[in-house]
Design a protein around this motif. Structure first.
Motif, mmCIF file in Angstrom:
data_model
loop_
_atom_site.group_PDB
_atom_site.id
_atom_site.type_symbol
_atom_site.label_atom_id
_atom_site.label_comp_id
_atom_site.label_asym_id
_atom_site.label_seq_id
_atom_site.Cartn_x
_atom_site.Cartn_y
_atom_site.Cartn_z
ATOM 1 N N LEU A 207 -9.062 2.199 39.936
ATOM 2 C CA LEU A 207 -8.073 2.582 38.932
ATOM 3 C C LEU A 207 -8.271 1.813 37.629
ATOM 4 O O LEU A 207 -8.041 2.351 36.554
ATOM 5 C CB LEU A 207 -6.663 2.344 39.473
ATOM 6 C CG LEU A 207 -6.174 3.352 40.523
ATOM 7 C CD1 LEU A 207 -4.947 2.818 41.250
ATOM 8 C CD2 LEU A 207 -5.869 4.697 39.873
ATOM 9 N N GLY A 210 -11.766 3.561 36.276
ATOM 10 C CA GLY A 210 -11.782 5.020 36.150
ATOM 11 C C GLY A 210 -13.151 5.626 36.354
ATOM 12 O O GLY A 210 -13.385 6.790 35.996
ATOM 13 N N ASP A 211 -14.070 4.889 36.943
ATOM 14 C CA ASP A 211 -15.431 5.389 37.130
ATOM 15 C C ASP A 211 -16.012 4.819 38.425
ATOM 16 O O ASP A 211 -15.297 4.213 39.227
ATOM 17 C CB ASP A 211 -16.309 5.025 35.923
ATOM 18 C CG ASP A 211 -16.438 3.513 35.721
ATOM 19 O OD1 ASP A 211 -16.027 2.737 36.616
ATOM 20 O OD2 ASP A 211 -16.944 3.094 34.655
ATOM 21 N N LEU A 332 -12.352 9.399 40.331
ATOM 22 C CA LEU A 332 -11.544 9.252 39.120
ATOM 23 C C LEU A 332 -12.376 9.536 37.873
ATOM 24 O O LEU A 332 -13.596 9.658 37.922
ATOM 25 C CB LEU A 332 -10.967 7.841 39.055
ATOM 26 C CG LEU A 332 -10.055 7.413 40.216
ATOM 27 C CD1 LEU A 332 -9.579 5.987 40.004
ATOM 28 C CD2 LEU A 332 -8.871 8.357 40.350
ATOM 29 N N ARG A 333 -11.699 9.644 36.737
ATOM 30 C CA ARG A 333 -12.341 9.800 35.447
ATOM 31 C C ARG A 333 -11.652 8.882 34.436
ATOM 32 O O ARG A 333 -10.480 8.535 34.578
ATOM 33 C CB ARG A 333 -12.269 11.252 34.954
ATOM 34 C CG ARG A 333 -13.069 12.229 35.795
ATOM 35 C CD ARG A 333 -14.553 11.945 35.754
ATOM 36 N NE ARG A 333 -15.358 12.932 36.463
ATOM 37 C CZ ARG A 333 -15.657 12.886 37.761
ATOM 38 N NH1 ARG A 333 -15.194 11.896 38.521
ATOM 39 N NH2 ARG A 333 -16.406 13.825 38.303
ATOM 40 N N ARG A 334 -12.414 8.513 33.417
ATOM 41 C CA ARG A 334 -11.853 7.680 32.350
ATOM 42 C C ARG A 334 -10.924 8.507 31.461
ATOM 43 O O ARG A 334 -11.035 9.739 31.409
ATOM 44 C CB ARG A 334 -12.988 7.084 31.519
ATOM 45 C CG ARG A 334 -13.846 6.094 32.285
ATOM 46 C CD ARG A 334 -14.945 5.526 31.408
ATOM 47 N NE ARG A 334 -15.930 6.537 31.068
ATOM 48 C CZ ARG A 334 -16.593 6.568 29.919
ATOM 49 N NH1 ARG A 334 -16.349 5.670 28.986
ATOM 50 N NH2 ARG A 334 -17.489 7.510 29.693
#
Length: 351
Positions: A207, A210-211, A332-334
């Motif tokens: 978290l 984000g990657d 996840l993604r940024r």
């Protein structure tokens, strides 16, 4: 437990479907969000996006490159192609056609957007938020011939085609190549250090960044970072990875190899587009995919793999296993603001 719940909540929001809107009403930030849901090596997300009035430019972010596993940045540019392909289908859902071009001057991808009354929501655009690399085991059931044909067709592109391998003998041969690749990579200290730098050992760490490769996505237990780094050398071993990959390939319905008549930046982008299209089609059919690129990444193995495939003047540039099985937690993604860059005054004037 709280961080796991938060991880799933954030991942779910990132993967929300594209909202319905009036055809021809362009939402460029939404296009970028959906583009960032594309695949990238180690989930590095090595891209930046510049929004202009009639186009979106996808630029490489070389600060997020992996120089050991990807010394020529081939995977990085394939990732740009994956993002471009997502953008094509997301734009269609908004009523726009997209013309994708490699721009040598930009060292990136320009996606020209034009209103198109024939553009519409499709199975592939709906699949964008659901596509994922599922690294867990599949159930061994075959994919029927019509679906394999649809996958192979989706995996075609400019100078690109997809070879589908489904027999036990073919999968056994792939297992051998992958195992040899694992041995070469996991006995290389620099490779191991680079890989570990992208592993997110617990949801809280994932978290924060984000990657990266979140253990949550592959069913790994959550560990404090200091504990994980202390034992990672005992867990990630050539023998252990060989066993994992052999089981994964044996339980897959098949293996897809993406080959190109060229081996340059423009070709890498086209291969990325072809893979992403294949993966979106697979997702729409309820089929899972996961990368097994070791024989392509280890340069000493690649010519041997290409010879076994019977390639003449073509290059094997990506490889995945595919089959039926459960989904997994999403990666996840940024944040969008971290990947969208400003348009210069000069470019605004040109537009």
């Amino acid at each position: 437990m709280a961080s796991t719940l938060k991880y799933d909540e954030v991942a779910g929001d990132i993967r929300r479907p594209e909202p319905e809107q009036a055809p021809g009403a362009l939402d460029a930030r939404e296009l970028v969000r959906l583009a960032t849901l594309a695949a990238s090596s180690h989930n590095t997300q090595p891209w930046k996006f510049r929004i202009e009035p009639d186009r979106i430019v996808i630029l490489p972010d070389f600060s997020r490159r992996c120089p050991v596993v990807d010394p020529d940045d081939g995977h990085l540019f394939k990732s740009l192609g994956c993002a471009a392909e997502n953008l094509v289908h997301a734009a269609a859902a908004q009523g726009f056609s997209a013309d994708v071009r490699f721009d040598a001057g930009e060292d990136g991808v320009t996606v020209l957007l034009s209103p198109d009354v024939t553009a519409r929501v499709t199975d592939l655009s709906r699949a964008i938020p659901l596509r994922q690399c599922v690294k867990t085991l599949y159930n061994g059931t075959p994919v029927d011939a019509a679906e394999i044909e649809a996958l192979a067709e989706a995996g075609k592109g400019s100078s690109v085609r997809t070879i589908v391998l489904t027999s036990k003998a073919q999968k056994d041969a792939v297992i051998d190549y992958v195992n040899r690749g694992n041995t070469a990579q996991l006995t290389d200290r620099a490779f191991r250090d680079e890989l570990v730098s992208w592993i997110r050992f617990n949801p809280a760490q994932a978290l924060r960044t984000g990657d990266g490769l979140a253990g949550r996505t592959s069913g790994q237990p959550s560990l404090p970072g200091w504990v994980a780094k202390a034992i990672v050398g005992l867990v990630i071993t050539p023998k252990g990875q060989a066993k994992t990959d052999a089981a994964g390939i044996a339980g897959a319905a098949g293996v897809a190899v993406f080959v190109s008549s060229r081996d340059d930046k423009a070709a890498w982008i086209e291969v990325g587009r072809a893979y992403e299209r294949f993966a979106l089609q697979a997702t729409a059919l309820g089929i899972r995919t996961a990368f097994i690129n070791q024989p392509i990444e280890v340069r000493e193995l690649r010519p041997e793999l290409e010879s076994w495939l019977g390639l003449e003047g073509e290059h094997a540039l990506l490889m995945v296993r595919f089959g039926h099985g459960p989904t997994a937690p999403f990666s996840l993604r940024r944040p969008l603001d971290d990947v969208i860059v400003e348009c210069t005054d000069e470019r605004q004037a040109r537009a």
